[in-house]
Write a protein that holds these residues in place. Structure first.
Motif, PDB file in Angstrom:
ATOM      1  N   ASP A 198      -6.534  -0.495   5.056  1.00  0.00           N
ATOM      2  CA  ASP A 198      -7.310  -1.097   6.147  1.00  0.00           C
ATOM      3  C   ASP A 198      -6.765  -1.941   6.932  1.00  0.00           C
ATOM      4  N   GLN A 213      -3.908   3.728   0.902  1.00  0.00           N
ATOM      5  CA  GLN A 213      -4.420   3.485   2.594  1.00  0.00           C
ATOM      6  C   GLN A 213      -4.376   2.400   2.451  1.00  0.00           C
ATOM      7  N   LEU A 261      -9.618  -5.756   7.009  1.00  0.00           N
ATOM      8  CA  LEU A 261      -9.322  -6.573   5.740  1.00  0.00           C
ATOM      9  C   LEU A 261     -10.059  -8.086   6.339  1.00  0.00           C
ATOM     10  N   LYS A 282       0.734  -1.302   0.032  1.00  0.00           N
ATOM     11  CA  LYS A 282       0.429  -0.027   0.031  1.00  0.00           C
ATOM     12  C   LYS A 282       0.848   1.263  -0.341  1.00  0.00           C
TER      13      LYS A 282
END
Length: 76
Positions: free
Chosen positions: A52, A50, A55, A44
């Protein structure tokens, strides 16, 4: 002893999770693993996206595959 455990190996070994569609994983809805999170954070960052942390294992796997292609880190 459980009936679903075979004492002898099968002729064709089962495919690994890396080869199975993440949507078919039995544990795909579980939280992503620490290894997935670490690698996904790296990808990322390289992609300028961004991270996360919420997940699932399956979604993290799909994101890793997408980002490997985007960043050129993917296997052949």
């Amino acid at each position: 002893m459980s009936d679903d455990i075979s004492p002898t190996p099968k002729a064709d070994p089962p495919t690994s999770n890396a080869e199975k569609d993440p949507d078919d994983w039995v544990t795909g809805d579980e939280e992503m693993t620490g290894a997935q999170a670490s690698y996904l954070k790296t990808l990322k960052e390289e992609a300028g996206e961004q991270f996360d942390p919420g997940l699932s294992k399956a979604d993290a796997s799909k994101e890793i595959e997408r980002l490997q292609e985007k960043t050129g880190r993917g296997a052949d």
